[in-house]
Write an enzyme that holds these catalytic residues in place. Structure first.
Site, mmCIF file in Angstrom:
data_model
loop_
_atom_site.group_PDB
_atom_site.id
_atom_site.type_symbol
_atom_site.label_atom_id
_atom_site.label_comp_id
_atom_site.label_asym_id
_atom_site.label_seq_id
_atom_site.Cartn_x
_atom_site.Cartn_y
_atom_site.Cartn_z
ATOM 1 N N TYR A 149 -15.754 0.153 -4.650
ATOM 2 C CA TYR A 149 -14.598 0.187 -3.691
ATOM 3 C C TYR A 149 -13.619 0.425 -4.555
ATOM 4 C CZ TYR A 149 -12.083 -1.580 0.349
ATOM 5 O OH TYR A 149 -11.308 -2.039 1.393
ATOM 6 N N ARG A 202 -5.367 10.736 4.357
ATOM 7 C CA ARG A 202 -4.470 9.540 3.621
ATOM 8 C C ARG A 202 -5.820 8.813 2.783
ATOM 9 N NH1 ARG A 202 -3.818 4.143 4.682
ATOM 10 N NH2 ARG A 202 -5.244 4.215 3.077
ATOM 11 N N LYS A 220 -16.882 1.588 2.518
ATOM 12 C CA LYS A 220 -16.555 0.710 3.296
ATOM 13 C C LYS A 220 -17.908 -0.085 3.972
ATOM 14 C CE LYS A 220 -11.978 0.633 3.514
ATOM 15 N NZ LYS A 220 -11.070 -0.484 3.532
ATOM 16 N N GLU A 291 -10.656 5.141 9.784
ATOM 17 C CA GLU A 291 -10.195 4.626 8.333
ATOM 18 C C GLU A 291 -9.364 5.856 7.597
ATOM 19 O OE1 GLU A 291 -11.214 1.563 6.974
ATOM 20 O OE2 GLU A 291 -9.628 2.232 5.332
ATOM 21 N N ASP A 292 -8.382 5.522 6.976
ATOM 22 C CA ASP A 292 -7.623 6.492 6.217
ATOM 23 C C ASP A 292 -7.321 7.735 6.839
ATOM 24 O OD1 ASP A 292 -7.871 4.224 4.479
ATOM 25 O OD2 ASP A 292 -8.718 5.637 2.763
ATOM 26 N N ASP A 314 -8.545 0.087 10.609
ATOM 27 C CA ASP A 314 -8.676 -0.584 9.619
ATOM 28 C C ASP A 314 -7.327 -0.743 8.995
ATOM 29 O OD1 ASP A 314 -9.999 -2.522 7.709
ATOM 30 O OD2 ASP A 314 -10.456 -1.016 6.469
ATOM 31 N N ASP A 315 -6.632 0.399 8.758
ATOM 32 C CA ASP A 315 -5.423 0.238 7.828
ATOM 33 C C ASP A 315 -4.186 -0.217 8.603
ATOM 34 O OD1 ASP A 315 -6.505 1.932 5.764
ATOM 35 O OD2 ASP A 315 -7.108 3.521 7.190
ATOM 36 N N ASN A 454 -3.211 0.782 -2.791
ATOM 37 C CA ASN A 454 -4.306 1.212 -3.728
ATOM 38 C C ASN A 454 -4.404 2.902 -4.136
ATOM 39 O OD1 ASN A 454 -5.574 -1.176 -3.234
ATOM 40 N ND2 ASN A 454 -6.121 -0.838 -1.238
HETATM 41 N N1 LIG Z 1 -4.480 -3.717 0.493
HETATM 42 C C1 LIG Z 1 -5.086 -3.048 1.341
HETATM 43 O O1 LIG Z 1 -6.058 -3.540 2.299
HETATM 44 C C2 LIG Z 1 -4.590 -2.076 2.124
HETATM 45 C C3 LIG Z 1 -3.582 -1.149 1.370
HETATM 46 N N2 LIG Z 1 -3.196 -0.018 1.920
HETATM 47 C C4 LIG Z 1 -2.453 0.824 1.088
HETATM 48 O O2 LIG Z 1 -0.860 0.917 1.374
HETATM 49 C C5 LIG Z 1 -0.429 2.334 1.095
HETATM 50 C C6 LIG Z 1 0.289 2.773 2.170
HETATM 51 O O3 LIG Z 1 -1.002 3.177 3.086
HETATM 52 P P1 LIG Z 1 -0.186 3.357 4.668
HETATM 53 O O4 LIG Z 1 0.689 2.103 5.258
HETATM 54 O O5 LIG Z 1 -1.515 3.515 5.325
HETATM 55 O O6 LIG Z 1 0.400 4.657 4.474
HETATM 56 P P2 LIG Z 1 1.392 5.476 5.428
HETATM 57 O O7 LIG Z 1 1.417 6.700 4.835
HETATM 58 O O8 LIG Z 1 1.066 5.327 6.879
HETATM 59 O O9 LIG Z 1 2.757 4.701 4.895
HETATM 60 C C7 LIG Z 1 3.570 4.695 3.928
HETATM 61 C C8 LIG Z 1 4.690 4.436 3.739
HETATM 62 O O10 LIG Z 1 5.436 4.361 2.660
HETATM 63 C C9 LIG Z 1 6.625 4.821 2.669
HETATM 64 N N3 LIG Z 1 7.014 5.397 1.415
HETATM 65 C C10 LIG Z 1 6.519 6.505 0.803
HETATM 66 N N4 LIG Z 1 7.452 6.849 -0.576
HETATM 67 C C11 LIG Z 1 8.279 5.845 -0.412
HETATM 68 C C12 LIG Z 1 9.118 5.399 -1.482
HETATM 69 N N5 LIG Z 1 9.581 6.239 -2.267
HETATM 70 N N6 LIG Z 1 10.170 4.178 -1.205
HETATM 71 C C13 LIG Z 1 9.816 3.572 -0.230
HETATM 72 N N7 LIG Z 1 8.847 3.736 1.115
HETATM 73 C C14 LIG Z 1 8.065 4.812 0.854
HETATM 74 C C15 LIG Z 1 6.556 5.979 3.763
HETATM 75 O O11 LIG Z 1 7.862 6.239 4.179
HETATM 76 P P3 LIG Z 1 7.968 7.368 5.380
HETATM 77 O O12 LIG Z 1 7.641 6.403 6.710
HETATM 78 O O13 LIG Z 1 9.649 7.510 5.411
HETATM 79 O O14 LIG Z 1 7.258 8.354 5.227
HETATM 80 C C16 LIG Z 1 5.756 5.036 4.717
HETATM 81 O O15 LIG Z 1 6.489 4.387 5.782
HETATM 82 C C17 LIG Z 1 -1.602 2.965 0.591
HETATM 83 O O16 LIG Z 1 -1.469 3.142 -0.681
HETATM 84 C C18 LIG Z 1 -3.126 2.464 0.991
HETATM 85 O O17 LIG Z 1 -4.052 2.217 0.180
HETATM 86 C C19 LIG Z 1 -3.575 0.328 3.075
HETATM 87 C C20 LIG Z 1 -4.500 -0.073 3.849
HETATM 88 C C21 LIG Z 1 -5.129 -1.453 3.374
HETATM 89 C C1 LIG Z 2 -8.179 -0.613 1.483
HETATM 90 C C2 LIG Z 2 -7.798 0.370 2.465
HETATM 91 O O1 LIG Z 2 -8.108 0.559 3.596
HETATM 92 C C3 LIG Z 2 -6.716 1.365 1.932
HETATM 93 O O2 LIG Z 2 -6.257 1.047 0.973
HETATM 94 O O3 LIG Z 2 -6.550 2.382 2.487
HETATM 95 MG MG LIG Z 3 -8.026 2.485 4.179
#
Ligand SMILES: NC(=O)C1=CN([C@@H]2O[C@H](COP(=O)(O)OP(=O)(O)OC[C@H]3O[C@@H](n4cnc5c(N)ncnc54)[C@H](OP(=O)(O)O)[C@@H]3O)[C@@H](O)[C@H]2O)C=CC1
Ligand SMILES: CC(=O)C(=O)O
Ligand SMILES: [Mg+2]
Length: 598
Positions: A149, A202, A220, A291-292, A314-315, A454
């Site tokens: 993972y 993504r 997963k 997912e993603d 999931d995200d 991540n």
């Molecule tokens: N720990 C866990 O279980 C999980 C972790 N994650 C992680 O979270 C991260 C984001 O995932 P997700 O929300 O799905 O992605 P999205 O693409 O949906 O969202 C990313 C967000 O980050 C913002 N962003 C990008 N660059 C910057 C910056 N320089 N400063 C501030 N904000 C910024 C984007 O802004 P804008 O809206 O303006 O484009 C957007 O709002 C990934 O790395 C993913 O791996 C996700 C799911 C689970």
């Molecule tokens: C953990 C997860 O689902 C992600 O980083 O997208």
């Molecule tokens: Mg994910």
């Protein structure tokens, strides 16, 4: 092509749990006739006699059995089994136990020099011998979860074309329009209960990896089996290869997907619709886990399908649940109440906005109005603080556009808003700078710092940075694991705040109850259960999630609570067992070899 039916598969699982005897199984399986697709191997008379009394008369034999990963035991086949099943001479003479095989695997793994080599080695084991693969993983989860993972799976997806050995899962492209059900039907098992699907746009915080993102659904689903005991034959990874806009992959001769730009618009939506309908047709009732997917599709697909079929994202929802669980635990340390917290998110995407929505539900449960609850969640995206006078906002972001002047940066936002918690879900590394962490420590006795992006290379800060710049006072969790840190004379164990604490249990709860929908209440319930599984001693050492070796118990508790809720919400379709927890336990796959000869 040979296929195992729903009833046959249930029976095999019941046989593996010793709930039915071999004779019953053989009777039911006599028309499976695995041999019809396999070359029959010569067997001795003695072998035939033994075979006649074997618990599983319908087993494939000879080399075919060794190549069937769900049945293969490798060097652990006993001498009697070797005789009966046409294996004599095909294996080294010494018979090993499962434990000895585990030792061999661990020894080999530990001598590999890189994590990606360990990943390739483990995936090859999964292809050879599923029981051994899951045994090794289950018994060494803290060591091996980072390999199968995040973070290593991220590296594996980046190099997917290069490390590709054997296919796994179903790939669907736009060329397959009109025959998606046929493709799904090519999977060798009919009884599929859980599907993890991605379009690879993504992948973690690594962006668009197209079809090379297949490592994620595969990973997963392995965790579904390890953490919640979902039998591996009940799950299916799917990649919708809708092209990629990643220039590197478009030019890479080893890329595994079709080399065209991403399909958008009507055709994309039609492919998704066909996939969703095909699942209903081929695997009715199966849970679909999105997912993603990229932000632009994730929210709208969830909105479109969540009330039509059994699905979740999931995200958005799984991440929300684990983050809220982390907040509940953190409040046990700070002594605060949820409704009095102010959260500042770095990132307003799937993870961030999903978490906001669930926090708001929880705060409403504590007596706040919707508006008051939303006022406690603030967001900073790639263009700055989300405030009312921004004209570029849409969707869920609008719910959190508060009346406030724009600010120059995240640090300034912290100084002005004085949040108790900062939550990094931006996919941007190192954004929680020493100045930001120091500011949080100035404002709060115990600042909550979640750096959830991540893989590790995208984390907003490391555990060491979080502790160092807050005098060891940060309550820290990260999406990918970090080693313990010795700071200010104490050893702290940073927690992994990852949706892996949620989705396996939710999936098992849905499967066990036959729930037809997945609700937000299920995710809030899961959050409370996970937080409730954190012991005082864990908190003392900085852990706000249960230690990973306890994840099976935790997932089982989540599954029980989710199934219970499904019955309460009138969403369950299976008769309610008297003892739900015991029933769920009875469904859990335990990686142990079966005796094929009585
Ligand atoms: N720990 C866990 O279980 C999980 C972790 N994650 C992680 O979270 C991260 C984001 O995932 P997700 O929300 O799905 O992605 P999205 O693409 O949906 O969202 C990313 C967000 O980050 C913002 N962003 C990008 N660059 C910057 C910056 N320089 N400063 C501030 N904000 C910024 C984007 O802004 P804008 O809206 O303006 O484009 C957007 O709002 C990934 O790395 C993913 O791996 C996700 C799911 C689970
Ligand atoms: C953990 C997860 O689902 C992600 O980083 O997208
Ligand atoms: Mg994910």
């Amino acid at each position: 092509m040979y296929k195992i039916t729903h009833e046959q598969n249930e029976l095999i699982i019941r046989f593996e749990k010793e709930l039915v005897d071999g004779e019953t199984l053989s009777r039911f399986l006599n028309h499976i006739n695995l041999q019809s697709m396999l070359k029959k191997t010569a067997r001795s008379d003695a072998g035939d006699r033994l075979r006649a009394s074997s618990r599983l008369a319908a087993l494939p034999t000879g080399i075919s059995l060794l190549r069937e990963p769900t049945l293969n035991k490798g060097s652990a086949f006993t001498l009697e089994e070797r005789e009966a099943l046409g294996l004599s001479g095909l294996l080294p003479p010494r018979v090993h136990t499962l434990d000895e095989q585990v030792q061999r695997i661990l020894k080999n793994l530990r001598t590999q020099s890189t994590d990606i080599e360990r990943y390739v080695y483990l995936i090859a084991l999964q292809d050879r011998n599923k029981t051994l693969f899951y045994r090794v993983l289950l018994d060494n989860i803290e060591e091996l979860m980072p390999i199968v993972y995040t973070p290593t799976v991220g590296q594996a997806c980046l190099q997917f074309g290069q490390i590709f050995r054997r296919p796994r899962g179903i790939y669907i492209t736009a060329r397959d329009k009109g025959r998606v059900a046929e493709l799904l039907g090519n999977w060798p098992y009919n009884d599929i209960r859980i599907i993890v699907v991605t379009d690879g746009e993504r992948i973690l915080g690594l962006g668009d990896l197209g079809a090379d993102g297949m490592g994620i659904p595969v990973g997963k689903l392995a965790l579904y089996s390890v953490c919640a005991g979902i039998h591996p034959s009940l799950s299916l990874p799917v990649t919708l290869d809708m092209g990629t806009d990643n220039a590197r992959l478009l030019n890479d001769p080893l890329y595994t997907g079709l080399q065209h730009p991403r399909i958008r618009g009507e055709l994309y939506d039609e492919m998704i619709e066909e996939f969703i309908l095909a699942v209903q047709q081929v695997y009715p009732g199966a849970l679909i886990q999105f997912e993603d997917f990229a932000n632009r599709n994730a929210f709208r697909l969830l909105k479109q399908y969540r009330d039509q079929v059994c699905c979740f994202n999931d995200d958005i929802q799984g991440t929300a649940s684990v983050t809220v669980a982390g907040v509940f635990s953190a409040l046990r340390i700070t002594g605060g109440t949820l409704k009095n917290q102010r959260f500042l998110f770095l990132g307003a995407g799937e993870a961030g906005l999903g978490t906001g929505e669930l926090l708001v539900s929880a705060m409403i449960g504590e007596g706040l109005s919707l508006e008051e609850a939303r006022q406690r969640c603030w967001y900073f995206d790639s263009k700055g603080l989300i405030v009312k006078d921004r004209t570029d906002l849409s969707g869920h972001k609008l719910h959190y556009a508060h009346d406030h002047p724009q600010v120059a940066g995240f640090l300034e936002a912290i100084e002005l808003l004085k949040p108790q918690a900062i939550i990094g879900v931006s996919g941007q590394p190192k954004r929680f700078t020493p100045e930001i962490l120091e500011a949080m420590a100035r404002i709060n006795e115990r600042p909550i710092v979640f750096s959830l992006s991540n893989p590790t290379s995208k984390s907003e800060c490391t555990a060491e940075e979080a502790y160092t710049w807050t005098d060891g006072r940060a309550i820290f969790a990260s999406g990918s694991p970090f080693d313990p840190v010795v700071t200010h004379g104490r050893k702290l164990y940073p927690s992994q705040g990852n949706n892996v604490y949620i989705f396996p249990g939710v999936g098992m709860g849905v499967m066990a109850s036959g729930a037809v929908r997945v609700t937000d209440e299920m995710f809030l319930t899961a959050a409370r259960i996970v937080a409730g599984e954190v012991a005082e001693n864990d908190l003392h050492y900085g852990r706000i999630f249960p230690p990973l070796p306890r994840i099976r118990e935790v997932s089982q508790a989540v599954a029980t609570a989710v199934a219970e809720l499904a019955y309460k919400q009138g969403l369950a379709t299976r008769p309610r067992p008297d003892d739900l927890q015991a029933y769920i336990q009875s469904l859990m796959f335990e990686p142990l070899y079966q005796d094929y000869i009585e």
